[in-house]
Design a protein around this motif. Sequence first.
Motif, PDB file in Angstrom:
ATOM      1  N   PRO A 174       0.899  -1.274  -0.054  1.00  0.00           N
ATOM      2  CA  PRO A 174      -0.009   0.201   0.050  1.00  0.00           C
ATOM      3  C   PRO A 174       0.877   1.294   0.022  1.00  0.00           C
ATOM      4  O   PRO A 174       2.007   1.315   0.705  1.00  0.00           O
ATOM      5  N   LEU A 175       0.262   2.194  -0.732  1.00  0.00           N
ATOM      6  CA  LEU A 175       0.831   3.681  -0.677  1.00  0.00           C
ATOM      7  C   LEU A 175       0.844   4.354   0.600  1.00  0.00           C
ATOM      8  O   LEU A 175      -0.197   3.879   1.460  1.00  0.00           O
ATOM      9  N   PRO A 176       1.446   5.435   0.962  1.00  0.00           N
ATOM     10  CA  PRO A 176       0.940   6.132   1.966  1.00  0.00           C
ATOM     11  C   PRO A 176      -0.553   6.394   2.288  1.00  0.00           C
ATOM     12  O   PRO A 176      -0.850   6.739   3.496  1.00  0.00           O
ATOM     13  N   PHE A 177      -1.164   6.892   1.117  1.00  0.00           N
ATOM     14  CA  PHE A 177      -2.490   7.396   1.138  1.00  0.00           C
ATOM     15  C   PHE A 177      -3.509   6.628   0.562  1.00  0.00           C
ATOM     16  O   PHE A 177      -3.200   6.042  -0.445  1.00  0.00           O
ATOM     17  N   THR A 178      -4.803   6.783   1.024  1.00  0.00           N
ATOM     18  CA  THR A 178      -6.007   6.121   0.347  1.00  0.00           C
ATOM     19  C   THR A 178      -7.048   7.244   0.351  1.00  0.00           C
ATOM     20  O   THR A 178      -7.152   8.030   1.307  1.00  0.00           O
ATOM     21  N   PHE A 179      -7.617   7.088  -0.828  1.00  0.00           N
ATOM     22  CA  PHE A 179      -8.726   8.455  -1.041  1.00  0.00           C
ATOM     23  C   PHE A 179     -10.158   7.912  -1.195  1.00  0.00           C
ATOM     24  O   PHE A 179     -10.121   7.058  -1.854  1.00  0.00           O
ATOM     25  N   GLU A 180     -11.058   8.558  -0.666  1.00  0.00           N
ATOM     26  CA  GLU A 180     -12.545   8.365  -0.776  1.00  0.00           C
ATOM     27  C   GLU A 180     -12.902   9.798  -1.307  1.00  0.00           C
ATOM     28  O   GLU A 180     -12.621  10.860  -0.707  1.00  0.00           O
ATOM     29  N   ILE A 181     -13.927   9.690  -2.022  1.00  0.00           N
ATOM     30  CA  ILE A 181     -14.514  10.930  -2.977  1.00  0.00           C
ATOM     31  C   ILE A 181     -16.150  11.172  -2.131  1.00  0.00           C
ATOM     32  O   ILE A 181     -16.736  10.124  -2.189  1.00  0.00           O
ATOM     33  N   GLY A 193      -1.818   5.836   5.843  1.00  0.00           N
ATOM     34  CA  GLY A 193      -1.252   4.735   6.813  1.00  0.00           C
ATOM     35  C   GLY A 193       0.382   4.862   7.059  1.00  0.00           C
ATOM     36  O   GLY A 193       1.025   5.656   6.443  1.00  0.00           O
ATOM     37  N   VAL A 194       0.646   4.439   8.304  1.00  0.00           N
ATOM     38  CA  VAL A 194       1.961   4.418   8.664  1.00  0.00           C
ATOM     39  C   VAL A 194       2.424   2.840   8.892  1.00  0.00           C
ATOM     40  O   VAL A 194       1.857   1.990   9.604  1.00  0.00           O
ATOM     41  N   ARG A 195       3.552   2.614   8.247  1.00  0.00           N
ATOM     42  CA  ARG A 195       4.099   1.339   8.438  1.00  0.00           C
ATOM     43  C   ARG A 195       5.470   1.074   9.030  1.00  0.00           C
ATOM     44  O   ARG A 195       6.416   2.295   9.028  1.00  0.00           O
ATOM     45  N   GLU A 196       6.280  -0.035   9.441  1.00  0.00           N
ATOM     46  CA  GLU A 196       7.230  -0.208   9.884  1.00  0.00           C
ATOM     47  C   GLU A 196       8.033  -1.326   9.139  1.00  0.00           C
ATOM     48  O   GLU A 196       7.308  -2.300   8.915  1.00  0.00           O
ATOM     49  N   ASN A 197       9.158  -1.486   9.098  1.00  0.00           N
ATOM     50  CA  ASN A 197       9.986  -2.849   8.497  1.00  0.00           C
ATOM     51  C   ASN A 197       9.150  -3.152   7.081  1.00  0.00           C
ATOM     52  O   ASN A 197       9.108  -4.377   6.820  1.00  0.00           O
ATOM     53  N   TRP A 198       9.010  -2.147   6.240  1.00  0.00           N
ATOM     54  CA  TRP A 198       8.510  -2.657   5.235  1.00  0.00           C
ATOM     55  C   TRP A 198       9.427  -2.954   4.128  1.00  0.00           C
ATOM     56  O   TRP A 198      10.250  -2.043   3.448  1.00  0.00           O
ATOM     57  N   THR A 199       9.643  -4.125   3.556  1.00  0.00           N
ATOM     58  CA  THR A 199      10.506  -4.506   2.883  1.00  0.00           C
ATOM     59  C   THR A 199       9.765  -5.685   1.984  1.00  0.00           C
ATOM     60  O   THR A 199       9.597  -6.806   2.380  1.00  0.00           O
ATOM     61  N   ALA A 200       9.454  -5.084   0.519  1.00  0.00           N
ATOM     62  CA  ALA A 200       8.827  -5.891  -0.383  1.00  0.00           C
ATOM     63  C   ALA A 200       9.903  -6.869  -0.959  1.00  0.00           C
ATOM     64  O   ALA A 200      10.862  -6.718  -1.583  1.00  0.00           O
ATOM     65  N   GLN A 201       9.628  -8.111  -1.125  1.00  0.00           N
ATOM     66  CA  GLN A 201      10.345  -9.301  -1.604  1.00  0.00           C
ATOM     67  C   GLN A 201       9.709  -9.721  -2.823  1.00  0.00           C
ATOM     68  O   GLN A 201       8.553 -10.187  -2.848  1.00  0.00           O
ATOM     69  N   PRO A 202      10.422  -9.694  -3.997  1.00  0.00           N
ATOM     70  CA  PRO A 202       9.811 -10.149  -5.148  1.00  0.00           C
ATOM     71  C   PRO A 202       9.201 -11.658  -5.034  1.00  0.00           C
ATOM     72  O   PRO A 202      10.119 -12.677  -4.566  1.00  0.00           O
ATOM     73  N   ILE A 203       8.326 -12.259  -5.816  1.00  0.00           N
ATOM     74  CA  ILE A 203       8.026 -13.634  -5.574  1.00  0.00           C
ATOM     75  C   ILE A 203       7.594 -14.133  -7.231  1.00  0.00           C
ATOM     76  O   ILE A 203       7.560 -13.270  -8.287  1.00  0.00           O
ATOM     77  N   GLU A 204       7.735 -15.343  -7.204  1.00  0.00           N
ATOM     78  CA  GLU A 204       7.601 -15.825  -8.648  1.00  0.00           C
ATOM     79  C   GLU A 204       6.113 -16.416  -8.712  1.00  0.00           C
ATOM     80  O   GLU A 204       5.611 -17.341  -7.936  1.00  0.00           O
ATOM     81  N   LEU A 205       5.332 -15.615  -9.432  1.00  0.00           N
ATOM     82  CA  LEU A 205       3.943 -16.012  -9.571  1.00  0.00           C
ATOM     83  C   LEU A 205       3.959 -17.255 -10.636  1.00  0.00           C
ATOM     84  O   LEU A 205       4.363 -17.371 -11.743  1.00  0.00           O
ATOM     85  N   ALA A 226       4.864  -8.757  -8.680  1.00  0.00           N
ATOM     86  CA  ALA A 226       4.330  -9.431  -7.667  1.00  0.00           C
ATOM     87  C   ALA A 226       5.328  -9.428  -6.624  1.00  0.00           C
ATOM     88  O   ALA A 226       6.514  -9.835  -6.803  1.00  0.00           O
ATOM     89  N   PHE A 227       4.900  -9.192  -5.254  1.00  0.00           N
ATOM     90  CA  PHE A 227       5.772  -8.712  -4.258  1.00  0.00           C
ATOM     91  C   PHE A 227       4.998  -9.410  -3.063  1.00  0.00           C
ATOM     92  O   PHE A 227       3.613  -9.707  -2.889  1.00  0.00           O
ATOM     93  N   GLU A 228       5.780 -10.003  -1.877  1.00  0.00           N
ATOM     94  CA  GLU A 228       5.343 -10.027  -0.629  1.00  0.00           C
ATOM     95  C   GLU A 228       5.890  -9.410   0.440  1.00  0.00           C
ATOM     96  O   GLU A 228       7.046  -9.092   0.187  1.00  0.00           O
ATOM     97  N   ILE A 229       5.060  -8.850   1.297  1.00  0.00           N
ATOM     98  CA  ILE A 229       5.659  -8.174   2.571  1.00  0.00           C
ATOM     99  C   ILE A 229       5.239  -9.070   3.723  1.00  0.00           C
ATOM    100  O   ILE A 229       4.115  -9.462   3.873  1.00  0.00           O
ATOM    101  N   ARG A 230       6.066  -9.118   4.699  1.00  0.00           N
ATOM    102  CA  ARG A 230       5.941 -10.121   5.810  1.00  0.00           C
ATOM    103  C   ARG A 230       6.194  -9.308   7.229  1.00  0.00           C
ATOM    104  O   ARG A 230       7.295  -8.538   7.271  1.00  0.00           O
ATOM    105  N   ASP A 231       5.348  -9.529   8.093  1.00  0.00           N
ATOM    106  CA  ASP A 231       5.669  -9.228   9.472  1.00  0.00           C
ATOM    107  C   ASP A 231       5.820  -7.393   9.811  1.00  0.00           C
ATOM    108  O   ASP A 231       7.120  -7.049  10.073  1.00  0.00           O
ATOM    109  N   VAL A 232       4.780  -6.920   9.252  1.00  0.00           N
ATOM    110  CA  VAL A 232       4.771  -5.440   9.373  1.00  0.00           C
ATOM    111  C   VAL A 232       3.765  -4.928  10.438  1.00  0.00           C
ATOM    112  O   VAL A 232       2.447  -5.056  10.451  1.00  0.00           O
ATOM    113  N   PRO A 233       4.168  -4.200  11.272  1.00  0.00           N
ATOM    114  CA  PRO A 233       3.389  -3.250  12.023  1.00  0.00           C
ATOM    115  C   PRO A 233       2.834  -2.106  11.353  1.00  0.00           C
ATOM    116  O   PRO A 233       3.524  -1.664  10.561  1.00  0.00           O
TER     117      PRO A 233
END
Length: 244
Positions: A174-181, A193-205, A226-233
């Motif tokens: 997710p990017l820092p912001f989400t918008f509704e109109i 949104g505020v995140r920590e330990n954000w490391t996107a790992q490529p995956i093989e689809l 295609a990415f996976e992120i794990r263990d993120v507060p």
Amino acid sequence: MLNLQKHPFAVEAYFESSTILTFAVAKEELEKYVPKPLTLDLYEDKWGFLTIAMVKTKDLRPKGFPKFLGNDFFLIGYRIFVRYQTSTGKNLRGLYILKSETNKLKMELLGNLFTRYAYTTTDISQKTEGHHVEIQSDKSKFTMLYSRKTDGEMKLPVNSVFPSWKEARRFVGPLPFTFEIDQTKNQVLIIEGVRENWTAQPIELITAKFDFIDRFNFRHIQLSNAFEIRDVPYYWKKGVFDLC
């Protein structure tokens, strides 16, 4: 927008995993799904991006509440990468929600009470065998299988519009912001949104098919990362309105 559907309080959770697929779609086909004053976040002035995020959350609750009051949910969001210029001239990059799914009715009810993310309840199963992970739903008619294998160089999807993983990482939600109109009041609701330990790992689809995506009948659509992120507060701030 109903009075409560404005993200009236901050929410926190722990992302055990977040699997993200991003499809490049010709801007002429995708832009009609983005309400003004939002605009597409484009690559090479040609491609917009539709992304699917499948998130296994733990202890989701109002921020500051103890963990034992939280709930565990599986969440799926179908979103478009967008940009928005605020009334003060700031250029924000974020997401516009098309549809959201969850594995529990409680999340559907509460999610639709406090947001306009259009939650529906569906069956969602995730199975892990070695490096392979399968996520699927019979009701929503989707299935995907991918590998977390990290030995050797991961390749971008065959028809990716990106020349490298470095470029592809710019379009990982997710990017820092989400918008509704709220068009009746000419307002944009901004959720940060505020995140920590954000490391996107490529995956093989290995395989991926989503009925929700197929129903758009896009003529020019290409899976591009295609990415996976794990263990993120993670937490979302209370929504803030901006006049458009």
